[in-house]
Design a protein around this motif. Structure first.
Motif, PDB file in Angstrom:
ATOM      1  N   SER A   1      -8.199  15.591   2.754  1.00 11.18           N
ATOM      2  CA  SER A   1      -7.548  16.528   1.838  1.00 11.18           C
ATOM      3  C   SER A   1      -6.140  16.906   2.271  1.00 11.18           C
ATOM      4  N   ARG A   2      -5.862  16.995   3.567  1.00 14.41           N
ATOM      5  CA  ARG A   2      -4.506  17.371   3.989  1.00 14.41           C
ATOM      6  C   ARG A   2      -4.046  16.683   5.263  1.00 14.41           C
ATOM      7  N   VAL A   3      -4.815  15.760   5.782  1.00 14.02           N
ATOM      8  CA  VAL A   3      -4.408  15.082   7.013  1.00 14.02           C
ATOM      9  C   VAL A   3      -3.223  14.163   6.720  1.00 14.02           C
ATOM     10  N   ARG A   4      -2.211  14.223   7.574  1.00 13.49           N
ATOM     11  CA  ARG A   4      -0.998  13.416   7.375  1.00 13.49           C
ATOM     12  C   ARG A   4      -0.849  12.300   8.406  1.00 13.49           C
ATOM     13  N   MET A   5      -1.589  12.410   9.482  1.00 15.06           N
ATOM     14  CA  MET A   5      -1.413  11.416  10.541  1.00 15.06           C
ATOM     15  C   MET A   5      -2.709  11.264  11.308  1.00 15.06           C
ATOM     16  N   LEU A   6      -3.088  10.032  11.587  1.00 16.93           N
ATOM     17  CA  LEU A   6      -4.173   9.708  12.495  1.00 16.93           C
ATOM     18  C   LEU A   6      -3.558   9.078  13.736  1.00 16.93           C
ATOM     19  N   PHE A   7      -4.112   9.381  14.897  1.00 14.98           N
ATOM     20  CA  PHE A   7      -3.518   8.881  16.145  1.00 14.98           C
ATOM     21  C   PHE A   7      -4.643   8.590  17.121  1.00 14.98           C
ATOM     22  N   PHE A   8      -4.589   7.414  17.735  1.00 16.78           N
ATOM     23  CA  PHE A   8      -5.580   7.075  18.750  1.00 16.78           C
ATOM     24  C   PHE A   8      -4.884   6.658  20.033  1.00 16.78           C
ATOM     25  N   ALA A   9      -5.601   6.776  21.127  1.00 11.74           N
ATOM     26  CA  ALA A   9      -5.123   6.338  22.432  1.00 11.74           C
ATOM     27  C   ALA A   9      -6.352   6.127  23.312  1.00 11.74           C
TER      28      ALA A   9
ATOM     29  N   PRO B   1       0.822  -1.209   0.000  1.00  6.26           N
ATOM     30  CA  PRO B   1       0.000   0.000   0.000  1.00  6.26           C
ATOM     31  C   PRO B   1       0.859   1.263   0.000  1.00  6.26           C
ATOM     32  N   ARG B   2       0.346   2.308  -0.612  1.00  8.98           N
ATOM     33  CA  ARG B   2       1.040   3.592  -0.673  1.00  8.98           C
ATOM     34  C   ARG B   2       0.493   4.506   0.414  1.00  8.98           C
ATOM     35  N   TYR B   3       1.404   5.152   1.146  1.00 10.27           N
ATOM     36  CA  TYR B   3       1.014   6.037   2.244  1.00 10.27           C
ATOM     37  C   TYR B   3       1.391   7.475   1.910  1.00 10.27           C
ATOM     38  N   ARG B   4       0.574   8.403   2.380  1.00  6.96           N
ATOM     39  CA  ARG B   4       0.895   9.819   2.250  1.00  6.96           C
ATOM     40  C   ARG B   4       2.180  10.103   3.010  1.00  6.96           C
ATOM     41  N   GLU B   5       2.994  10.945   2.454  1.00  8.56           N
ATOM     42  CA  GLU B   5       4.279  11.262   3.073  1.00  8.56           C
ATOM     43  C   GLU B   5       4.078  11.824   4.479  1.00  8.56           C
ATOM     44  N   LEU B   6       4.816  11.288   5.415  1.00 11.88           N
ATOM     45  CA  LEU B   6       4.763  11.764   6.801  1.00 11.88           C
ATOM     46  C   LEU B   6       6.174  11.725   7.366  1.00 11.88           C
TER      47      LEU B   6
END
Length: 616
Positions: free
Chosen positions: A337-345, A6-11
């Motif tokens: 559209s511009r999110v680069r990272m999702l984070f959960f806790a 899979p291809r990921y958005r640059e982070l």
């Protein structure tokens, strides 16, 4: 044919964390990051002053006014307002012995009051709004205020908080309100604080603030006893933000934009997200929504308008977001559209929800967005362990952040994680015995959480969460039950009709479940009209069959007595915040529910009416 990866958005990341492992003869393991923690400021307010000077008009925070347009506060305006507030607090002679107590939810006044308190060197304590607005006896609020002895109490409105203030706050304690008045009581307006003219006393007070100055008190949920006030120092807040930045350097390269509902009386919302915004010169849009059927619409409204660059939530929130993204193409396009990272806790995210978010991202923008996570707690400010590598999956928590040393101690067949580092609390406010009990002889904070290596042959892959030791128990047969993984399996299998579940079976021969249903999903399944009594909904044939099939699946998929569910009971009454069964974030306390509903546990094992036994 081998599928392409899979291809990921640059982070931009700090590189996958790596760790040094020191194994002792007694089975204990010390784990520390190989990356040193870089220098960090002495005070979080230093970052506020920096951004106010660098880009004064940039929006620090925004909130809708009465559900309408966004009201924005820039960095320079925030600093000026905080200085005015600091002077007012100095005039009131507040201190750690007489701090500020904040009763109401996230808003701009709450933010400014906290910043003003930090400039003045006066601790403040954000308190769960539910203790004032949902609780019927104000028991926890009374306990907290008794511990704090505040010199000033703030709330957003008299109409929402006046009754709680009248019942719990001494008549001679100053009360500040944004709107309204309380009959029979002298109160100040928040505008009165803003009208105070700052003097050189503010600069002198701020100069005295250092790394060991108490910034705030955050109170634990108090599920089994009175809430404990966790001391949060400036060192904790600032070192923690530097740890986050080193793990996620993208935050320092593109000023973050957050759309966030997480309550500030909890460490994830109040320390992690507010601190991250200020530290990196970002913008925080305060979201009045929540991941509940009644309030998720407001969150979706905000996300249709504001595209975040990084998005934080608890697993329940991501479940709601994922479903909405599936159904709404316009929302999907805007969100990704511009999110680069999702984070959960806060809990484990089920792999099906994770996979759904990946699919929605690929549908919207042709690439996936990194989902990252970790582990921490109120006592670690909270960031302590981070999973930021390319192979993060559900249940992973990773390796220690720079500056943190973990101590993995064998306890009852598992390994308890203990913490040492600059972001670890010095203790609990006015609770020396509880403080002493929480640290071991080497000064490590004992968390009660268990971890296990993802792959013992590849320790650099890091750790997975292995449940709360205090929740685990043994059946009468002596078989050990690991509650955390079992609970996560049940919730995933019970979607969408299971809100949460409590595992019973202490000193019994077999496992049982107390199930809190998700009533909106059950209502839809039953085809019932809104307002239908809960019992009638749960007795509808389609709903009963759903839970029967769930019971069958859980029983037949179990591999032994520790994982095979033998009986279950769907509960009519929701969890109670007054009895400590649930926090205001919706987290269920296993031990409290079992203690408060012991009669239902007996009913479960007696096979009484409503108990579901597996077929076949």
């Amino acid at each position: 044919m081998i599928a392409a990866p899979p291809r990921y958005r640059e982070l931009p990341l700090g590189g996958s964390l790596s760790a040094h492992f020191e194994r002792r003869a007694d089975g204990t393991t010390l784990v520390s990051s190989t990356e040193p923690l870089q220098p960090y400021p002495a005070r979080l307010t230093d970052r506020l002053a920096h951004w106010a000077a660098v880009e004064p008009d940039h929006t620090l925070a925004a909130k809708r006014q009465q559900g309408g347009d966004w009201r924005r506060i820039g960095y320079a305006q925030a600093l000026h307002s905080a200085r005015c507030i600091a002077q007012a607090l100095i005039d009131l002679k507040l201190s750690a012995e007489r701090p500020v107590a904040i009763l109401s939810d996230n808003d701009l006044e709450h933010l400014l009051l906290g910043l003003g308190a930090m400039l003045a060197g006066v601790p403040y304590a954000p308190i769960s709004a539910a203790y004032s607005t949902v609780s019927q006896d104000y028991g926890k609020l009374k306990d907290i205020l008794s511990t704090l002895t505040p010199g000033l109490v703030f709330a957003s409105s008299a109409s929402a908080y006046g009754r709680a203030i009248t019942a719990t706050v001494p008549a001679d304690t100053p009360v500040v309100l944004t709107t309204g008045r309380i009959d029979g009581r002298t109160t100040l307006s928040f505008d009165d604080l803003l009208a105070t003219v700052p003097t050189a006393q503010v600069d002198a007070a701020h100069a005295q603030v250092g790394p060991d100055t108490i910034a705030k008190f955050l109170f634990t949920s108090g599920s089994t006893r009175s809430p404990k006030g966790v001391i949060n120092t400036q060192r904790m807040l600032c070192s923690n933000q530097q740890m986050i930045l080193q793990c996620f350097p993208a935050l320092g390269r593109e000023r973050p934009v957050l759309v966030d509902w997480l309550p500030w009386n909890h460490t994830f919302g109040g320390n992690h997200n507010v601190g991250l915004t200020i530290y990196n010169g970002g913008t925080l849009y305060i979201d009045d929504g929540k991941p509940t059927p009644a309030l998720i619409g407001e969150t979706l409204r905000n996300l249709r308008e504001i595209a975040p660059t990084v998005y934080f939530n608890v697993p329940k929130g991501f479940e709601e977001i994922a479903s909405a993204l599936e159904a709404d193409a316009a929302l999907r396009e805007r969100f990704f559209s511009r999110v680069r990272m999702l984070f959960f806790a806060g809990a484990g995210l089920s792999q099906p929800v994770w996979d759904q978010l990946d699919r929605m991202a690929e549908r919207a923008c042709g690439e996936r967005i990194r989902m990252l996570t970790g582990l921490g707690m109120t006592e670690t400010a909270p960031f302590a362990i981070c999973a930021n590598g390319p192979q993060v999956r559900s249940g992973h928590v990773g390796l220690p952040a720079p500056g943190i040393t973990l101590k993995l101690v064998p306890v009852e067949g598992k390994h308890e994680v203990r913490y040492r580092g600059p972001c670890v609390t010095p203790g609990y406010w006015r609770a020396p015995e509880q403080t002493a009990q929480s640290f071991d002889a080497e000064g490590y904070y004992a968390s009660g959480d268990a971890l296990k290596l993802i792959d013992a042959q590849q320790p650099q892959l890091g750790y997975a969460f292995d449940g709360r030791i205090a929740e685990d128990f043994k059946l009468a047969t002596g078989t050990f039950v690991s509650v955390g993984p079992l609970r996560a399996r049940v919730i995933a299998a019970g979607a969408p009709c299971v809100q949460d579940v409590v595992v019973a079976g202490v000193n019994r021969n077999e496992l049982g479940l107390l199930i809190f249903p998700r009533l909106d999903a059950c209502l839809a399944l039953a085809g019932a009209a809104p307002g239908t009594p809960t019992l009638d909904v749960l007795e509808a044939p389609a709903v009963r069959e759903f839970f029967q099939r769930l019971a069958d699946a859980l029983h037949h998929s179990g591999t032994g007595s520790a994982t095979r569910v033998a009986r279950s009971l769907v509960l009519v009454d929701p969890p109670s915040i007054d009895r400590g069964e649930v926090t205001d974030k919706g987290s269920i306390n296993q031990r409290a529910v079992l203690a408060q509903r012991d009669a239902l546990v007996e009913h479960l094992y007696a096979g009484g009416a409503g108990v579901i036994l597996p077929r076949g």
